[in-house]
Write a protein that holds these residues in place. Structure first.
Motif, short mmCIF file in Angstrom:
data_model
loop_
_atom_site.label_atom_id
_atom_site.label_comp_id
_atom_site.label_asym_id
_atom_site.label_seq_id
_atom_site.Cartn_x
_atom_site.Cartn_y
_atom_site.Cartn_z
N TYR A 220 71.60 14.83 40.35
CA TYR A 220 72.16 16.04 40.96
C TYR A 220 73.68 16.10 40.80
O TYR A 220 74.24 17.13 40.41
N ARG A 221 74.34 14.96 41.06
CA ARG A 221 75.80 14.91 40.93
C ARG A 221 76.24 15.02 39.47
O ARG A 221 77.30 15.55 39.17
N ASP A 222 75.40 14.52 38.57
CA ASP A 222 75.75 14.50 37.15
C ASP A 222 75.56 15.86 36.49
O ASP A 222 76.37 16.26 35.65
N ALA A 223 74.48 16.57 36.87
CA ALA A 223 74.14 17.79 36.11
C ALA A 223 73.72 18.96 36.96
O ALA A 223 73.34 20.01 36.42
N GLY A 224 73.74 18.83 38.28
CA GLY A 224 73.43 19.96 39.14
C GLY A 224 71.99 20.00 39.64
O GLY A 224 71.15 19.17 39.27
N PHE A 225 71.74 20.99 40.48
CA PHE A 225 70.45 21.08 41.16
C PHE A 225 69.29 21.28 40.20
O PHE A 225 68.24 20.67 40.35
N GLU A 226 69.44 22.14 39.22
CA GLU A 226 68.32 22.44 38.33
C GLU A 226 67.87 21.21 37.56
O GLU A 226 66.67 21.01 37.34
N ALA A 227 68.80 20.38 37.16
CA ALA A 227 68.45 19.15 36.44
C ALA A 227 67.71 18.19 37.36
O ALA A 227 66.70 17.58 36.97
N ALA A 228 68.19 18.07 38.60
CA ALA A 228 67.51 17.20 39.56
C ALA A 228 66.13 17.74 39.88
O ALA A 228 65.14 16.98 39.97
#
Length: 228
Positions: free
Chosen positions: A128-136
């Motif tokens: 989530y911290r690396d690439a945002g909510f959609e990635a998580a």
């Protein structure tokens, strides 16, 4: 930061390549080996738990558009509780790459339910911290997979289900008693008995008190329901 081959392999298993690999390293670092220059994964665990909750709540609403809150809540709890996170962690072999202190390694930390569940939540937060909510969200839905569609209609944990069962019969809440603790300090085994006011009882043995309580409650509940 260059990741080792085994941690790169973990990236492949979760389906996310980190732009900031230090986040993944932190997610894998247990408090038993942390220092002022090597932070542990506890703050990420805190965040990951919330991200997982939002993803699962959304997924359940999308999966069953007619379900009531009373139906959704136990399904949600089944999907986000520590046991579910640990199951997913085992499937991706997360334990093999955890960074643990010597004492934690000696005590079987790579297999501990709570430790695996916490680390899985930390990995979620790292993505989530690396690439945002959609990635998580994409990673969670991929790793949890069919669990969302097959979670039981009544997915309450056994202790909650047993307590509600006896409350409906106007009995006192179940009592959980430690019968014995065996094995070495680094790998203890707990035997727990659950007892009801009616005299009904069941026992179970597991590597933690929580697991033994849940198993004992499940056995007793099944016995009571089958004797109706």
């Amino acid at each position: 930061m260059k990741l080792s081959a085994d941690i790169k392999a973990l990236e492949d298993r979760i389906g996310h390549e980190f732009a900031r690999p230090e986040l993944l390293i932190r997610a894998l670092t247990h408090a038993s080996i942390s220092s002022s220059t090597r932070p542990d994964n506890q703050r990420l665990e805190f965040l990951g738990d919330r991200v997982l909750g939002l993803v699962m709540a959304t997924a359940l609403l999308e999966h069953d558009k007619l379900a009531s809150e009373g139906q959704l809540a136990p399904r949600f709890n089944a999907l986000v509780r520590k046991e579910a996170c640990a199951d997913v962690a085992r499937e991706i072999d997360l334990g093999s790459v955890l960074k643990l202190g010597r004492s934690e390694m000696m005590s079987g930390g790579r297999r501990k339910l709570a430790l695996l569940g916490d680390a899985m939540e930390a990995v979620i937060a790292a993505v989530y911290r690396d690439a945002g909510f959609e990635a998580a969200q994409a990673m969670i839905l991929r790793l949890w997979g069919s669990r969302i569609g097959t979670v039981e209609e009544d997915a309450r944990d056994p202790k909650t289900a047993l307590q509600e069962f006896v409350q409906a019969k106007r009995q006192k809440p179940p009592a959980y008693v430690l019968v014995s603790r065996d094995g070495p300090d680094h790998q203890p085994m707990f035997t727990i008995a659950v007892r009801l006011e009616s005299g009904a009882e069941a026992r179970a043995t597991a590597g933690s008190k929580r697991q033994a309580e849940q198993a004992a409650a499940k056995t007793l509940l099944e016995t009571l329901e089958n004797s109706k």
